[in-house]
Write a protein that holds these residues in place. Structure first.
Motif: not given
Length: 314
Positions: A70-81
């Motif tokens: 979940a941490y990796l997915l949330l960070c990926t979203c944040a990096a994308f945004a």
């Protein structure tokens, strides 16, 4: 000095093999046709064989860490945004935004990250890397489709059905899904099948590194230096600092911290160019960012590993 030697020994061999590929490509020893065919061989055969073996030999129930994933997915979203928001202000050419965003968040974890993780941790099968390949890599496709469709010059809308089909038919995802029953039920492959797959899997890493090197085109990043620099620096410097560094105070294991660092610190994925071009984006700009991010990561990856070793993280 010992820590510096460890970091260099973990990364430099990877880039040396890439350098050999670059030399062979520049001198036409490896032709464009061969690179294309060999890339298909790795993508459809060697790498799926390696992933199948890694997953089937592991205990997937033990590998699955909901908090880490979940941490990796949330960070990926944040990096994308974050990349998208910054690009809106920085990149004046609307047709170029999608290529910069795509390059800034999507890393080359499969072909570069896996061998680097194996080199740092000193073993072939790493449970946390399986989580990245199983969950994060398909998510890359979702985010890429969103931004590329939004800026598609032809005005095509996002086809979620097509995107789901592409994800489920991806050879890496197919290999992992096929291996899950073996992992969950503790089924061992016949020794003949396991040895055959092992031969194919062992070919994946060196072949992939040579092909990456052979595919580098320095001429592709002429001009538009600010956009190219932003995409490359954001990928290999900003994201590992923002998302991997805090993990040592959040209770994650050494293996998970190393995997996350490498995932965020590896250069932009080679298929950024292919996917961007296919969906009407500026593929040449994507290729330029890929090239520069590779050059930068040859410095940032060893430095990051040296810092983690010096601080006792690894």
């Amino acid at each position: 000095m010992e820590h510096l030697a460890f970091s260099l020994n973990s990364v430099i061999p990877v880039f040396m093999v890439m350098g050999i590929g670059f030399y062979l490509g520049r001198h036409s020893i490896l032709t464009g046709d061969f690179v294309g065919q060999a890339t298909s061989l790795v993508f459809y055969t060697a790498l799926p064989a390696k992933l199948f073996l890694d997953v089937s030999r592991s205990n997937f129930s033990d590998c699955l860490d909901v908090g880490f994933t979940a941490y990796l997915l949330l960070c990926t979203c944040a990096a994308f945004a974050g990349a998208w928001i910054l690009c809106v202000f920085l990149v004046r050419d609307r047709t170029a935004v999608s290529a910069v965003v795509h390059s800034a968040f999507r890393g080359n974890f499969v072909y570069l990250g896996l061998p680097i993780c194996q080199s740092i941790l000193g073993r072939e099968s790493i449970p946390s890397t399986i989580m990245v390949v199983t969950f994060v890599l398909p998510f890359y496709n979702v985010l890429a489709t969103i931004v590329l469709s939004y800026y598609d010059p032809s005005g095509r809308k996002v086809s979620w059905k097509r995107m789901l089909k592409d994800i489920l038919t991806n050879p890496m995802i197919v290999a992992i899904l096929a291996a899950l029953p073996f992992s969950l039920l503790g089924i061992r492959l016949p020794s003949v099948a396991e040895k055959s797959l092992s031969y194919l899997g062992q070919m994946s890493t060196p072949m992939a590194l040579i092909l990456i090197g052979a595919g580098i085109r320095p001429s592709s990043f002429a001009g538009r230096g600010t956009w190219i620099g932003f995409g490359a620096i954001y990928k290999v410097v900003v994201t590992p600092l923002v998302f991997a560094v805090p993990m040592q105070w959040m209770g994650f294991s050494t293996e998970q911290i190393v995997t996350a660092f490498v995932m965020f610190a590896v250069p932009s994925a080679m298929n950024v160019y292919i996917v961007t071009k296919k969906m009407g984006g500026d593929g040449e700009l994507g290729a330029a960012i890929i090239t520069v991010s590779m050059l930068l990561s040859a410095v940032t990856l060893p430095v990051g590993i040296w810092v983690m070793k010096s601080l006792g993280v690894i």
